[in-house]
Design a protein around this motif. Structure first.
Motif, PDB file in Angstrom:
ATOM      1  N   PRO A  78       0.804  -1.229   0.000  1.00 24.92           N
ATOM      2  CA  PRO A  78       0.000   0.000   0.000  1.00 24.92           C
ATOM      3  C   PRO A  78       0.838   1.281   0.000  1.00 24.92           C
ATOM      4  O   PRO A  78       1.863   1.371   0.691  1.00 24.92           O
ATOM      5  CB  PRO A  78      -0.804  -0.123   1.304  1.00 24.92           C
ATOM      6  N   TYR A  79       0.359   2.261  -0.761  1.00 23.71           N
ATOM      7  CA  TYR A  79       1.005   3.571  -0.859  1.00 23.71           C
ATOM      8  C   TYR A  79      -0.049   4.676  -0.758  1.00 23.71           C
ATOM      9  O   TYR A  79      -1.224   4.471  -1.077  1.00 23.71           O
ATOM     10  CB  TYR A  79       1.750   3.722  -2.193  1.00 23.71           C
ATOM     11  N   LEU A  80       0.400   5.838  -0.327  1.00 21.61           N
ATOM     12  CA  LEU A  80      -0.456   7.021  -0.253  1.00 21.61           C
ATOM     13  C   LEU A  80       0.303   8.210  -0.815  1.00 21.61           C
ATOM     14  O   LEU A  80       1.483   8.406  -0.503  1.00 21.61           O
ATOM     15  CB  LEU A  80      -0.853   7.317   1.205  1.00 21.61           C
ATOM     16  N   ARG A  81      -0.375   8.994  -1.621  1.00 25.51           N
ATOM     17  CA  ARG A  81       0.188  10.266  -2.090  1.00 25.51           C
ATOM     18  C   ARG A  81      -0.684  11.401  -1.565  1.00 25.51           C
ATOM     19  O   ARG A  81      -1.910  11.340  -1.658  1.00 25.51           O
ATOM     20  CB  ARG A  81       0.265  10.318  -3.614  1.00 25.51           C
ATOM     21  N   LEU A  82      -0.045  12.432  -1.026  1.00 18.09           N
ATOM     22  CA  LEU A  82      -0.767  13.559  -0.428  1.00 18.09           C
ATOM     23  C   LEU A  82      -0.205  14.864  -0.964  1.00 18.09           C
ATOM     24  O   LEU A  82       1.013  15.071  -0.988  1.00 18.09           O
ATOM     25  CB  LEU A  82      -0.624  13.528   1.099  1.00 18.09           C
ATOM     26  N   ALA A  83      -1.112  15.741  -1.393  1.00 15.29           N
ATOM     27  CA  ALA A  83      -0.733  17.083  -1.841  1.00 15.29           C
ATOM     28  C   ALA A  83      -1.563  18.101  -1.064  1.00 15.29           C
ATOM     29  O   ALA A  83      -2.777  17.919  -0.895  1.00 15.29           O
ATOM     30  CB  ALA A  83      -0.952  17.242  -3.342  1.00 15.29           C
ATOM     31  N   VAL A  84      -0.906  19.151  -0.578  1.00 17.23           N
ATOM     32  CA  VAL A  84      -1.578  20.213   0.179  1.00 17.23           C
ATOM     33  C   VAL A  84      -1.044  21.549  -0.302  1.00 17.23           C
ATOM     34  O   VAL A  84       0.173  21.711  -0.499  1.00 17.23           O
ATOM     35  CB  VAL A  84      -1.334  20.078   1.701  1.00 17.23           C
ATOM     36  N   HIS A  85      -1.967  22.513  -0.472  1.00 22.35           N
ATOM     37  CA  HIS A  85      -1.574  23.842  -0.939  1.00 22.35           C
ATOM     38  C   HIS A  85      -2.359  24.901  -0.166  1.00 22.35           C
ATOM     39  O   HIS A  85      -3.529  24.703   0.173  1.00 22.35           O
ATOM     40  CB  HIS A  85      -1.848  23.999  -2.438  1.00 22.35           C
ATOM     41  N   GLY A  86      -1.701  26.014   0.077  1.00 24.34           N
ATOM     42  CA  GLY A  86      -2.379  27.114   0.752  1.00 24.34           C
ATOM     43  C   GLY A  86      -1.379  28.092   1.340  1.00 24.34           C
ATOM     44  O   GLY A  86      -0.163  27.923   1.215  1.00 24.34           O
ATOM     45  N   SER A  87      -1.892  29.134   1.979  1.00 26.46           N
ATOM     46  CA  SER A  87      -1.055  30.169   2.572  1.00 26.46           C
ATOM     47  C   SER A  87      -1.391  30.324   4.049  1.00 26.46           C
ATOM     48  O   SER A  87      -2.535  30.123   4.465  1.00 26.46           O
ATOM     49  CB  SER A  87      -1.249  31.511   1.852  1.00 26.46           C
ATOM     50  N   HIS A 102       3.227  31.149   1.379  1.00 27.80           N
ATOM     51  CA  HIS A 102       2.584  30.062   0.633  1.00 27.80           C
ATOM     52  C   HIS A 102       3.297  28.747   0.927  1.00 27.80           C
ATOM     53  O   HIS A 102       4.524  28.694   0.995  1.00 27.80           O
ATOM     54  CB  HIS A 102       2.612  30.343  -0.874  1.00 27.80           C
ATOM     55  N   LEU A 103       2.504  27.688   1.116  1.00 22.65           N
ATOM     56  CA  LEU A 103       3.046  26.366   1.415  1.00 22.65           C
ATOM     57  C   LEU A 103       2.580  25.358   0.382  1.00 22.65           C
ATOM     58  O   LEU A 103       1.409  25.368  -0.022  1.00 22.65           O
ATOM     59  CB  LEU A 103       2.610  25.905   2.810  1.00 22.65           C
ATOM     60  N   ASP A 104       3.477  24.503  -0.048  1.00 19.56           N
ATOM     61  CA  ASP A 104       3.166  23.429  -0.997  1.00 19.56           C
ATOM     62  C   ASP A 104       3.714  22.113  -0.459  1.00 19.56           C
ATOM     63  O   ASP A 104       4.900  22.032  -0.109  1.00 19.56           O
ATOM     64  CB  ASP A 104       3.778  23.704  -2.374  1.00 19.56           C
ATOM     65  N   VAL A 105       2.867  21.108  -0.418  1.00 20.39           N
ATOM     66  CA  VAL A 105       3.264  19.773   0.015  1.00 20.39           C
ATOM     67  C   VAL A 105       2.922  18.784  -1.088  1.00 20.39           C
ATOM     68  O   VAL A 105       1.824  18.826  -1.641  1.00 20.39           O
ATOM     69  CB  VAL A 105       2.531  19.369   1.323  1.00 20.39           C
ATOM     70  N   ASP A 106       3.868  17.920  -1.424  1.00 19.50           N
ATOM     71  CA  ASP A 106       3.609  16.820  -2.366  1.00 19.50           C
ATOM     72  C   ASP A 106       4.451  15.641  -1.893  1.00 19.50           C
ATOM     73  O   ASP A 106       5.659  15.588  -2.142  1.00 19.50           O
ATOM     74  CB  ASP A 106       3.974  17.208  -3.797  1.00 19.50           C
ATOM     75  N   ALA A 107       3.835  14.725  -1.158  1.00 19.12           N
ATOM     76  CA  ALA A 107       4.574  13.644  -0.512  1.00 19.12           C
ATOM     77  C   ALA A 107       3.982  12.291  -0.864  1.00 19.12           C
ATOM     78  O   ALA A 107       2.769  12.152  -1.051  1.00 19.12           O
ATOM     79  CB  ALA A 107       4.566  13.837   1.010  1.00 19.12           C
ATOM     80  N   THR A 108       4.856  11.291  -0.950  1.00 16.73           N
ATOM     81  CA  THR A 108       4.449   9.913  -1.203  1.00 16.73           C
ATOM     82  C   THR A 108       4.908   9.046  -0.034  1.00 16.73           C
ATOM     83  O   THR A 108       6.050   9.171   0.423  1.00 16.73           O
ATOM     84  CB  THR A 108       5.060   9.388  -2.512  1.00 16.73           C
ATOM     85  N   TYR A 109       4.025   8.192   0.448  1.00 18.71           N
ATOM     86  CA  TYR A 109       4.302   7.374   1.624  1.00 18.71           C
ATOM     87  C   TYR A 109       4.117   5.892   1.308  1.00 18.71           C
ATOM     88  O   TYR A 109       3.171   5.501   0.634  1.00 18.71           O
ATOM     89  CB  TYR A 109       3.356   7.716   2.775  1.00 18.71           C
TER      90      TYR A 109
END
Length: 216
Positions: A78-87, A102-109
């Protein structure tokens, strides 16, 4: 990672998400989370921020990938990808006033079942992190954790609109007079017109004295 619309996750599941089923079913979810739902992020925001309840948009996608097992066979993991954007509003460490970052998240777990498995998991790919999944996984907590990690170590404006009083010169907190400062520098600076003694002059006179003694 396999792209598949899958089965959308219900927003009500986000605090108690079956993360293993989410990945195995290749489900997707998207939405928004407010800063007021993230207490640790609120602690990072100054009290005088113009908006302390900004919204972060997020997208999550579950999937599986075949991996080689100890017995030599391949099995989907199992894998999860998460993206979060905002200020978010945080305090500039240079002028001590709030500004919007501004913050940007793009992570794979890679999802594992226990802490022990996470500690022993070989990380061949620096772009993949390891998280311990559960049947009651708090996705909002993971979103908050990633936002905190993406905050700058030293928050500051590109160009500060003002200079904080603690950073200006002068005892009374005002910028010192340039003429006084120049005079002080002149006093501290050695006089350029003074003739510096020649370090070889004394040696020359000694040599001359020695020559005279030999003549007598």
């Amino acid at each position: 990672m396999t792209q598949n619309p899958g089965k959308p996750a219900c927003p009500a599941d986000l605090r108690a998400l079956d993360l293993f089923e989410f990945a195995q079913s290749r489900r997707q979810a998207a939405g928004g989370v407010r800063a007021s739902q993230l207490p640790r992020m609120l602690n990072e925001m100054p009290a005088d921020a113009p908006d302390r309840d900004t919204v972060f948009t997020w997208q999550a996608e579950g999937s599986t990938q075949p991996e080689l097992q100890d017995d030599g066979t391949e099995a989907p993991q199992p894998y999860l990808r998460l993206a979060v954007h905002g200020s978010v509003w945080i305090e500039c460490q240079r002028c001590l006033s709030p500004y919007s970052q501004h913050l940007d998240v793009d992570a794979t777990y890679r999802i594992v079942a226990t802490e022990e498995e996470a500690d022993e998991f070989p990380l061949d790919d620096d772009e993949v992190e390891v998280i311990v999944g559960s049947r009651q996984f708090d996705l909002v907590d993971l979103i908050e954790e990633e936002l905190l990690l993406s905050l700058p170590l030293v928050p500051k404006h590109d160009v500060c609109p003002t200079v904080h009083e603690s950073l200006v010169s002068g005892i009374d907190g005002t910028i010192g007079d340039e003429s006084d400062e120049g005079a002080a520098n002149d006093e501290a600076r050695p006089d350029d017109t003074m003739v510096k003694p020649n370090p070889f002059a004394a040696l020359s006179s000694l040599k001359q004295g020695g020559s005279d003694d030999k003549k007598h």
